[in-house]
Motif scaffolding. Structure first.
Motif, PDB file in Angstrom:
ATOM      1  N   PRO A  19       0.821  -1.215   0.000  1.00  0.00           N
ATOM      2  CA  PRO A  19       0.000   0.000   0.000  1.00  0.00           C
ATOM      3  C   PRO A  19       0.853   1.263   0.000  1.00  0.00           C
ATOM      4  N   ARG A  20       0.360   2.296  -0.653  1.00  0.00           N
ATOM      5  CA  ARG A  20       1.024   3.600  -0.608  1.00  0.00           C
ATOM      6  C   ARG A  20       0.613   4.305   0.678  1.00  0.00           C
ATOM      7  N   GLY A  21       1.287   5.415   0.957  1.00  0.00           N
ATOM      8  CA  GLY A  21       1.033   6.135   2.203  1.00  0.00           C
ATOM      9  C   GLY A  21      -0.397   6.638   2.345  1.00  0.00           C
ATOM     10  N   TRP A  22      -1.046   6.979   1.217  1.00  0.00           N
ATOM     11  CA  TRP A  22      -2.393   7.570   1.293  1.00  0.00           C
ATOM     12  C   TRP A  22      -3.491   6.518   1.459  1.00  0.00           C
ATOM     13  N   VAL A  23      -3.115   5.238   1.406  1.00  0.00           N
ATOM     14  CA  VAL A  23      -4.103   4.161   1.606  1.00  0.00           C
ATOM     15  C   VAL A  23      -4.393   4.031   3.102  1.00  0.00           C
ATOM     16  N   THR A  24      -5.665   3.760   3.450  1.00  0.00           N
ATOM     17  CA  THR A  24      -5.998   3.556   4.867  1.00  0.00           C
ATOM     18  C   THR A  24      -5.491   2.178   5.286  1.00  0.00           C
ATOM     19  N   ARG A  25      -4.532   2.190   6.195  1.00  0.00           N
ATOM     20  CA  ARG A  25      -3.889   0.927   6.615  1.00  0.00           C
ATOM     21  C   ARG A  25      -4.282   0.608   8.056  1.00  0.00           C
ATOM     22  N   PRO A  26      -4.887  -0.574   8.295  1.00  0.00           N
ATOM     23  CA  PRO A  26      -5.260  -0.920   9.668  1.00  0.00           C
ATOM     24  C   PRO A  26      -4.021  -1.317  10.484  1.00  0.00           C
ATOM     25  N   VAL A  27      -4.059  -1.015  11.762  1.00  0.00           N
ATOM     26  CA  VAL A  27      -2.941  -1.333  12.659  1.00  0.00           C
ATOM     27  C   VAL A  27      -3.492  -2.068  13.873  1.00  0.00           C
ATOM     28  N   GLN A  28      -2.895  -3.191  14.178  1.00  0.00           N
ATOM     29  CA  GLN A  28      -3.302  -3.916  15.389  1.00  0.00           C
ATOM     30  C   GLN A  28      -2.079  -4.068  16.292  1.00  0.00           C
ATOM     31  N   LEU A  29      -2.239  -3.680  17.540  1.00  0.00           N
ATOM     32  CA  LEU A  29      -1.134  -3.747  18.496  1.00  0.00           C
ATOM     33  C   LEU A  29      -1.473  -4.811  19.540  1.00  0.00           C
ATOM     34  N   ALA A  30      -0.586  -5.771  19.714  1.00  0.00           N
ATOM     35  CA  ALA A  30      -0.870  -6.847  20.674  1.00  0.00           C
ATOM     36  C   ALA A  30       0.355  -7.121  21.529  1.00  0.00           C
ATOM     37  N   CYS A  31       0.113  -7.597  22.736  1.00  0.00           N
ATOM     38  CA  CYS A  31       1.207  -7.971  23.627  1.00  0.00           C
ATOM     39  C   CYS A  31       0.801  -9.257  24.330  1.00  0.00           C
ATOM     40  N   GLN A  32       1.614 -10.276  24.201  1.00  0.00           N
ATOM     41  CA  GLN A  32       1.338 -11.590  24.784  1.00  0.00           C
ATOM     42  C   GLN A  32      -0.064 -12.077  24.397  1.00  0.00           C
ATOM     43  N   ASN A  33      -0.331 -12.041  23.106  1.00  0.00           N
ATOM     44  CA  ASN A  33      -1.597 -12.548  22.546  1.00  0.00           C
ATOM     45  C   ASN A  33      -2.838 -11.768  22.993  1.00  0.00           C
ATOM     46  N   VAL A  34      -2.651 -10.587  23.550  1.00  0.00           N
ATOM     47  CA  VAL A  34      -3.797  -9.754  23.937  1.00  0.00           C
ATOM     48  C   VAL A  34      -3.758  -8.489  23.077  1.00  0.00           C
ATOM     49  N   ILE A  35      -4.868  -8.213  22.387  1.00  0.00           N
ATOM     50  CA  ILE A  35      -4.908  -7.002  21.562  1.00  0.00           C
ATOM     51  C   ILE A  35      -5.079  -5.789  22.478  1.00  0.00           C
ATOM     52  N   ILE A  36      -4.171  -4.853  22.360  1.00  0.00           N
ATOM     53  CA  ILE A  36      -4.228  -3.681  23.249  1.00  0.00           C
ATOM     54  C   ILE A  36      -4.504  -2.387  22.483  1.00  0.00           C
ATOM     55  N   GLY A  37      -4.459  -2.462  21.169  1.00  0.00           N
ATOM     56  CA  GLY A  37      -4.714  -1.247  20.400  1.00  0.00           C
ATOM     57  C   GLY A  37      -5.129  -1.567  18.979  1.00  0.00           C
ATOM     58  N   LEU A  38      -6.078  -0.805  18.464  1.00  0.00           N
ATOM     59  CA  LEU A  38      -6.509  -0.949  17.067  1.00  0.00           C
ATOM     60  C   LEU A  38      -6.624   0.453  16.490  1.00  0.00           C
ATOM     61  N   SER A  39      -6.111   0.618  15.292  1.00  0.00           N
ATOM     62  CA  SER A  39      -6.199   1.939  14.676  1.00  0.00           C
ATOM     63  C   SER A  39      -6.051   1.803  13.168  1.00  0.00           C
TER      64      SER A  39
END
Lengths: 459, 137
Positions: free
Chosen positions: A125-145
């Protein structure tokens, strides 16, 4: 929120919360009043002022919201600030919980679209594409953006921002990590550092979790424009989310004070990570060309400048590799023990002597140092757990002399020259030597990749 | 903060031809690099790896007891373009001692290394109190 009028048997009652708080593994100060649960094992409490003035917290801390863990945690993580006051805290949590369902639906839609159009299609994807981000620590999702560069204001658009507190992470760690990713993306895209939230045309205020994190740091986010983090606010936030050791921080402040570089570049360099903390510390401490290195290095035609930069970069890279090896308690090769892939750092410290280009390692494990040259006297760390390393990829007699001088100056400490494997033959056999397993050419390939990442067209 | 110095190494006769060959290949790679599109560093990396080999040979020569001279940097021609190998048919270096000139006049090949780890205090550029550039808006 804990209710004072509910019976003690009710888990939402203030009496129940007080009894749980008093049974915590670490006894809380008596002037903490439970407000609401943070997660299954911690409670948000408001710091109350006592009538007799004998507060265990400072007077100016009264009214703040802190997180009290019910289980045993390291003291530095206990009682961390969640928010500046109860009203803001309750409002932000309420806003967060109200919007969560719709935000989860939106991020799911973004992720599905991204999966279909880029992951399955195998496209970058290029920079202008909406890219999902998932942040996890020890198999627990702690952030979505989700992030996208928006050319209409030459900044970063964040359509969704979701974070949460979990028992096994420090307070606001999900916000810190998600903010770091967001700011690095904004820098990487090459626009201004302005960050706007919500979809284009349907803008939303700065997310409540992020505002709460800002308040806990004393940074009012969205103060100038409630729908955006302005470039000036982003700069302060970038510095706050980037961990730096005290010495590195002092050097960074010196560079910033002299106008040599911008805080954004320094933070991006560390968080991306182009150069790791010990490597950046070494570069800044030993070379007047550190700024050029941070900006991608001198052109190849300026061979002399390029060699000076390469030599200091090679030393920094080797010292970084060595540090990561000595600071790790890897159980590989111990047949009686199970190898655990967790944080296995042993807490080795470092200090860079910029005048000589020497790194002093402290708190090293006793015994023979890894990478010790096999056919030489082994380098053994003694009871003082101190090791001086002189990293050089092109060692000259002046560097040999530096090692000998260090041996005379610190007879009880271990001292060694650190050189690439293909330069070991050029070093006198009597000199203590640590051999970096990479050859000079391999080190140069890594440096080329780092310098290429640094070549972003901004100052 | 350590300081940079110029290290001039007289290469042994047996290696001179090899070093000159590497330097010539380096110059060719550099001229090819100029024809490549912006951002393509294939030839620049080739140039650098050839010069890294020359640098390694120079360090090995020092370790084997070959003559070398350490000089402080000069301001004129400090970062001039081009390879840092001097010898028959190549431009002469600037601001060097009589000894190095004698080596070159005698037909020796001399390699210049710019090494940053000599003890001393280098002044940082910039002006204290100037502050970082304002954020882009």
């Amino acid at each position: 929120m804990y209710r004072p009028d509910a019976p003690e048997s009710n888990t939402a009652s203030l009496k129940w919360a007080l009894s749980v708080l008093n049974d915590a593994a670490q006894t809380p100060p008596s002037n903490l009043l439970p407000l609401m649960p943070v997660d299954d094992t911690s409670i948000a409490c408001v710091i109350c002022a006592r009538a007799d003035g004998s507060d265990e917290y400072e007077q100016h801390d009264c009214g703040q919201i802190v997180r009290w863990h019910l289980n045993e945690v390291d003291h530095k993580f206990q009682g961390a600030v969640l928010d500046s006051d109860a009203e803001n805290y309750l409002r932000s949590v309420s806003e967060e919980l109200t919007a969560r369902k719709a935000d989860l639906h939106l991020i799911k839609k973004i992720a599905e679209k991204y999966q279909r159009e880029y992951v399955i299609a195998g496209k970058t994807p290029r920079g202008w594409v909406t890219r999902p981000v998932q942040l996890a620590c020890q198999n627990v999702i702690i952030g979505l953006s989700a992030f996208q560069h928006d050319p209409t204001f030459d900044g970063l658009r964040v359509p969704v921002y979701l974070s949460c507190e979990v028992p096994h992470l420090a307070t606001h760690e999900s916000n810190r990590a998600l903010a770091a990713l967001m700011l690095c993306d904004a820098f990487h895209n090459g626009g201004t550092m302005e960050i706007r939230f919500g979809a284009r045309g349907r803008e939303q205020e700065v997310p409540p979790g992020l505002r709460r994190y800002g308040r806990s740091l004393g940074l009012p986010l969205g103060a100038e424009d409630q729908y955006a983090i302005t470039p000036a606010e982003a700069r302060e936030l970038f510095l706050a989310v980037t961990p730096m050791a005290d010495e590195l921080w002092a050097r960074a402040i010196d560079f910033l004070d002299r106008g040599l570089t911008s805080p954004e570049r320094l933070c991006y360099t560390l968080l991306a990570p182009i150069w790791r903390d010990i490597e950046l510390d070494y570069l800044m401490a030993t070379s007047s060309r550190a700024v050029s290195i941070l900006e991608g290095g001198a052109p190849a035609e300026s061979r002399r400048a390029r060699l000076a930069e390469l030599e200091v970069s090679r030393a920094a890279l080797m010292i970084g590799m060595f540090y990561r090896c000595v600071d790790k308690d890897d159980r590989a090769g111990h047949p009686a023990e199970v190898r655990v892939f967790e944080d296995s750092r042993v807490g080795v410290g470092w200090t860079v002597n910029g005048n000589d280009g020497v790194v002093a390692f402290t708190n090293l494990p006793h015994g023979k140092v890894i990478w010790s040259a096999p056919e030489r006297q082994p380098i053994v760390v003694g009871a003082n757990r101190l090791l001086f390393v002189v990293p050089r990829s092109l060692p000259t007699p002046a560097d040999w002399e530096c090692v000998r001088n260090l041996q005379l100056a610190a007879p009880h400490a271990a001292v060694a020259l650190l050189a690439p494997v293909d330069m070991a033959a050029t070093i006198p056999p009597a000199l203590p030597l640590i051999i970096c397993p990479d050859r000079l050419g391999e080190i140069d390939i890594q440096i080329e990749s780092k310098l290429q990442k640094s070549r972003i067209s901004r100052t | 903060m350590s300081i940079e110095k110029r290290v001039f190494v007289r290469m042994p006769e047996g290696l001179s031809a090899h070093v000159l060959d590497l330097a010539a290949r380096g110059r060719t790679a550099l001229s090819r690099a100029k024809k490549l599109p912006s951002g393509d560093r294939t030839e620049a990396v080739r140039f650098e790896s050839l010069h890294a080999a020359i640098d390694q040979l120079a360090i090995a020569a020092i370790a084997n007891g070959e003559l070398h001279e350490v000089l402080s940097p000069v301001t004129v021609g400090d970062d001039i373009a081009g390879p840092s190998v001097f010898g028959p048919g190549l431009p002469r270096p600037e601001g060097v001692t009589c000894l190095i000139t004698q080596w070159l006049q005698a037909g020796s090949v001399v390699v210049e290394l710019r090494l940053p780890h000599f003890p001393g205090t280098t002044h940082l550029s910039g002006r204290p109190g100037l502050g970082p550039p304002a954020p882009a808006t």
